[in-house]
Motif scaffolding. Structure first.
Motif, PDB file in Angstrom:
ATOM      1  N   HIS A  15      58.584  29.832 -65.174  1.00  0.00           N
ATOM      2  CA  HIS A  15      57.537  29.031 -65.804  1.00  0.00           C
ATOM      3  C   HIS A  15      57.283  27.733 -65.034  1.00  0.00           C
ATOM      4  O   HIS A  15      56.142  27.310 -64.875  1.00  0.00           O
ATOM      5  CB  HIS A  15      57.926  28.692 -67.242  1.00  0.00           C
ATOM      6  N   GLU A  16      58.373  27.122 -64.579  1.00  0.00           N
ATOM      7  CA  GLU A  16      58.252  25.794 -63.975  1.00  0.00           C
ATOM      8  C   GLU A  16      57.948  25.823 -62.486  1.00  0.00           C
ATOM      9  O   GLU A  16      57.315  24.894 -61.968  1.00  0.00           O
ATOM     10  CB  GLU A  16      59.551  25.011 -64.212  1.00  0.00           C
ATOM     11  N   GLU A  17      58.391  26.871 -61.789  1.00  0.00           N
ATOM     12  CA  GLU A  17      58.356  26.835 -60.331  1.00  0.00           C
ATOM     13  C   GLU A  17      57.392  27.838 -59.690  1.00  0.00           C
ATOM     14  O   GLU A  17      57.088  27.713 -58.507  1.00  0.00           O
ATOM     15  CB  GLU A  17      59.763  27.080 -59.760  1.00  0.00           C
ATOM     16  N   TRP A  18      56.925  28.846 -60.434  1.00  0.00           N
ATOM     17  CA  TRP A  18      56.091  29.877 -59.821  1.00  0.00           C
ATOM     18  C   TRP A  18      54.904  29.271 -59.076  1.00  0.00           C
ATOM     19  O   TRP A  18      54.664  29.580 -57.904  1.00  0.00           O
ATOM     20  CB  TRP A  18      55.621  30.880 -60.868  1.00  0.00           C
ATOM     21  N   ALA A  19      54.132  28.427 -59.749  1.00  0.00           N
ATOM     22  CA  ALA A  19      52.933  27.866 -59.124  1.00  0.00           C
ATOM     23  C   ALA A  19      53.278  27.034 -57.897  1.00  0.00           C
ATOM     24  O   ALA A  19      52.573  27.075 -56.883  1.00  0.00           O
ATOM     25  CB  ALA A  19      52.150  27.024 -60.140  1.00  0.00           C
ATOM     26  N   ARG A  20      54.371  26.271 -57.978  1.00  0.00           N
ATOM     27  CA  ARG A  20      54.769  25.456 -56.824  1.00  0.00           C
ATOM     28  C   ARG A  20      55.125  26.337 -55.630  1.00  0.00           C
ATOM     29  O   ARG A  20      54.742  26.060 -54.497  1.00  0.00           O
ATOM     30  CB  ARG A  20      55.968  24.581 -57.191  1.00  0.00           C
ATOM     31  N   PRO A  59      66.904  24.877 -58.665  1.00  0.00           N
ATOM     32  CA  PRO A  59      66.330  26.228 -58.600  1.00  0.00           C
ATOM     33  C   PRO A  59      65.026  26.281 -57.823  1.00  0.00           C
ATOM     34  O   PRO A  59      64.771  27.243 -57.089  1.00  0.00           O
ATOM     35  CB  PRO A  59      66.096  26.583 -60.078  1.00  0.00           C
ATOM     36  N   GLY A  60      64.190  25.242 -57.943  1.00  0.00           N
ATOM     37  CA  GLY A  60      62.919  25.245 -57.241  1.00  0.00           C
ATOM     38  C   GLY A  60      63.082  25.265 -55.736  1.00  0.00           C
ATOM     39  O   GLY A  60      62.394  26.003 -55.029  1.00  0.00           O
ATOM     40  N   ALA A  61      64.011  24.451 -55.230  1.00  0.00           N
ATOM     41  CA  ALA A  61      64.258  24.416 -53.787  1.00  0.00           C
ATOM     42  C   ALA A  61      64.819  25.753 -53.311  1.00  0.00           C
ATOM     43  O   ALA A  61      64.454  26.257 -52.245  1.00  0.00           O
ATOM     44  CB  ALA A  61      65.218  23.275 -53.452  1.00  0.00           C
ATOM     45  N   TRP A  62      65.734  26.326 -54.102  1.00  0.00           N
ATOM     46  CA  TRP A  62      66.324  27.630 -53.748  1.00  0.00           C
ATOM     47  C   TRP A  62      65.232  28.688 -53.672  1.00  0.00           C
ATOM     48  O   TRP A  62      65.176  29.482 -52.727  1.00  0.00           O
ATOM     49  CB  TRP A  62      67.368  28.010 -54.789  1.00  0.00           C
ATOM     50  N   LEU A  63      64.370  28.727 -54.665  1.00  0.00           N
ATOM     51  CA  LEU A  63      63.290  29.721 -54.696  1.00  0.00           C
ATOM     52  C   LEU A  63      62.312  29.514 -53.555  1.00  0.00           C
ATOM     53  O   LEU A  63      61.840  30.474 -52.932  1.00  0.00           O
ATOM     54  CB  LEU A  63      62.569  29.664 -56.046  1.00  0.00           C
ATOM     55  N   ARG A 130      47.350  35.173 -62.485  1.00  0.00           N
ATOM     56  CA  ARG A 130      48.334  35.810 -61.599  1.00  0.00           C
ATOM     57  C   ARG A 130      48.957  34.793 -60.634  1.00  0.00           C
ATOM     58  O   ARG A 130      50.176  34.673 -60.544  1.00  0.00           O
ATOM     59  CB  ARG A 130      47.675  36.945 -60.802  1.00  0.00           C
ATOM     60  N   MET A 131      48.125  34.065 -59.899  1.00  0.00           N
ATOM     61  CA  MET A 131      48.629  33.229 -58.815  1.00  0.00           C
ATOM     62  C   MET A 131      49.204  31.907 -59.313  1.00  0.00           C
ATOM     63  O   MET A 131      50.170  31.403 -58.754  1.00  0.00           O
ATOM     64  CB  MET A 131      47.511  32.954 -57.806  1.00  0.00           C
ATOM     65  N   VAL A 132      48.608  31.339 -60.356  1.00  0.00           N
ATOM     66  CA  VAL A 132      49.068  30.037 -60.857  1.00  0.00           C
ATOM     67  C   VAL A 132      49.968  30.212 -62.072  1.00  0.00           C
ATOM     68  O   VAL A 132      50.998  29.563 -62.191  1.00  0.00           O
ATOM     69  CB  VAL A 132      47.860  29.132 -61.205  1.00  0.00           C
ATOM     70  N   GLY A 133      49.570  31.120 -62.979  1.00  0.00           N
ATOM     71  CA  GLY A 133      50.350  31.306 -64.192  1.00  0.00           C
ATOM     72  C   GLY A 133      51.553  32.205 -64.024  1.00  0.00           C
ATOM     73  O   GLY A 133      52.486  32.140 -64.815  1.00  0.00           O
ATOM     74  N   GLY A 134      51.519  33.080 -63.017  1.00  0.00           N
ATOM     75  CA  GLY A 134      52.649  33.968 -62.796  1.00  0.00           C
ATOM     76  C   GLY A 134      52.698  35.153 -63.730  1.00  0.00           C
ATOM     77  O   GLY A 134      53.712  35.865 -63.776  1.00  0.00           O
TER      78      GLY A 134
END
Length: 413
Positions: A15-20, A59-63, A130-134
């Protein structure tokens, strides 16, 4: 950490990192296909490795790092793309991710790319989800009531069009920005409306997943464009409508109209946040900044959610706001909603005369016939009211709404 905790951590990171992650990949590689596939692979890897290795501190940096490596691996496999391979070599390193501000800018660019006016409106909605919301393709397909393969093709064609037309991955110019922001908000409002009251008969009448996603994405826009009044207005509007969600459908699956809802079941926290945003925009209006469409709609909903009982509703204020809105948006649907306020102030006969003027424009719109049926019922014209209810039921696609209209019709003498 047990598997349940890890699963929750992955869900939260999604939820938090997909768009980034997708936005950062799009900026680096200039390809939505690569960005989407690599991001998805990174989250799949997290599901596989985090239970054994533990959830990383960031988690964001890892992803982001994992997704970049996945993208580079894919590019290396595509031997014909030598230029992309060279680009990958330049960015393939173990440096820490860029500062959050740069990534936030990337997310905003991604949203504007997905909502580009060269794409059809439904395609913009699907691509944004799809691209922003995941959201997965099957989830988006269910929202549009189409087959998964058809939605997959639609999204694929959209990405191909972006590539072929060389739609730029960048912020619009200052001159284009107001119109482009308006387009983005229109997409998010469509997503929210489909969740608020689903348009088809073969899905849940209220799609909490879609309303939640629309609010989350609007919060993102709000954080990136904090001075934009219409962004704040749309967020306030969504929050005030979402606050009533649990009271809108009965245990038997029937829509519950505003005047019959249990107001004690409304979400006080969402209402408070929505009211605060409306007050901020009213202060801006007092300083000479004219409110836009979403801000006025939010103010109307603020009036409704301020009343402890339907009888306490300040209908004169609601009508004044609709008068203001009609000047901005003289659409027949706005005129129909205004007529409902007129009925409360001047009576159903006056309102019916207004509604009847909209017959040609709204002949295929179920809410027109439902409104007319209610006004005729209040005037004691049961036979005409029944005919109007029949037409509304015929046109309504939502099961909860159909159940409500059927009950109202059957109560006629």
């Amino acid at each position: 950490m047990n598997r349940v905790d890890v699963r929750e951590a992955v869900t939260r990171a999604h939820h938090e990192e997909w768009a980034r992650v997708v936005a950062g990949l799009t900026r680096r590689f200039g390809d939505l296909d690569i960005a989407e596939e690599a991001a998805a692979e990174a989250f799949t890897t997290a599901v596989e490795r985090w239970p054994a290795d533990g959830v990383p501190p960031n988690p964001g940096a890892w992803l982001t790092t994992t997704a970049n490596r996945k993208a580079i691996d894919r590019i290396r496999r595509e031997n014909k793309r030598d230029d992309k391979h060279k680009e990958a070599q330049r960015v393939y390193d173990d440096d820490p991710p860029e500062p959050l501000g740069a990534i936030d800018d990337d997310r905003l660019r991604l949203i504007f790319t997905c909502c580009h006016p060269a794409l059809a409106m439904q395609t913009r909605v699907a691509l944004t989800l799809r691209m922003v919301g995941g959201l997965t393709v099957p989830e988006i397909a269910r929202a549009f009531l189409v087959q998964g393969t058809a939605m997959e093709q639609r999204i694929t064609r959209a990405k191909a069009k972006i590539k072929a037309a060389r739609i730029p991955y960048r912020m619009p110019s200052a001159d284009d920005l107001p119109a482009r922001v308006s387009g983005v908000l229109a997409v998010l409002f469509l997503v929210f409306n489909e969740g608020y009251l689903a348009s088809g008969p073969d899905t849940d009448p209220v799609r909490h997943d879609l309303t939640t996603e629309a609010i989350r994405l609007t919060r993102l826009i709000r954080a990136l464009l904090p001075q934009d009044g219409e962004v704040a207005g749309l967020l306030a509007l969504m929050l005030l409508i979402e606050a009533r969600r649990t009271a809108r459908v009965s245990a038997s699956g029937e829509l519950v109209a505003l005047d019959e809802q249990d107001r004690g079941a409304w979400d006080a926290e969402l209402i408070a946040e929505g009211h605060r945003l409306v007050r901020e925009r009213l202060a801006a209006a007092a300083a000479g900044v004219a409110p836009g469409r979403y801000q006025i709609l939010a103010a109307i909903n603020a009036v409704h959610t301020s009343a402890r009982d339907i009888r306490d509703t300040d209908w004169s204020q609601v009508l004044a706001l609709y008068d203001q809105l009609v000047r901005l948006d003289p659409s027949p649907i706005i005129a129909l909603n205004r007529a409902i306020a007129v009925a409360e102030l001047d009576g159903p006969e006056v309102a019916l005369a207004i509604v009847d003027l909209l017959a040609e424009a709204l002949a295929g719109y179920h809410a027109y016939h439902a409104t007319r049926a209610d006004l005729l019922r209040r005037l004691g014209q049961s036979q005409q009211s029944r005919a109007a209810y029949d037409r509304a039921i015929e046109l309504a696609g939502n099961t909860a709404e159909t159940a409500y209209l059927t009950r109202r019709r059957d109560q006629l003498r």
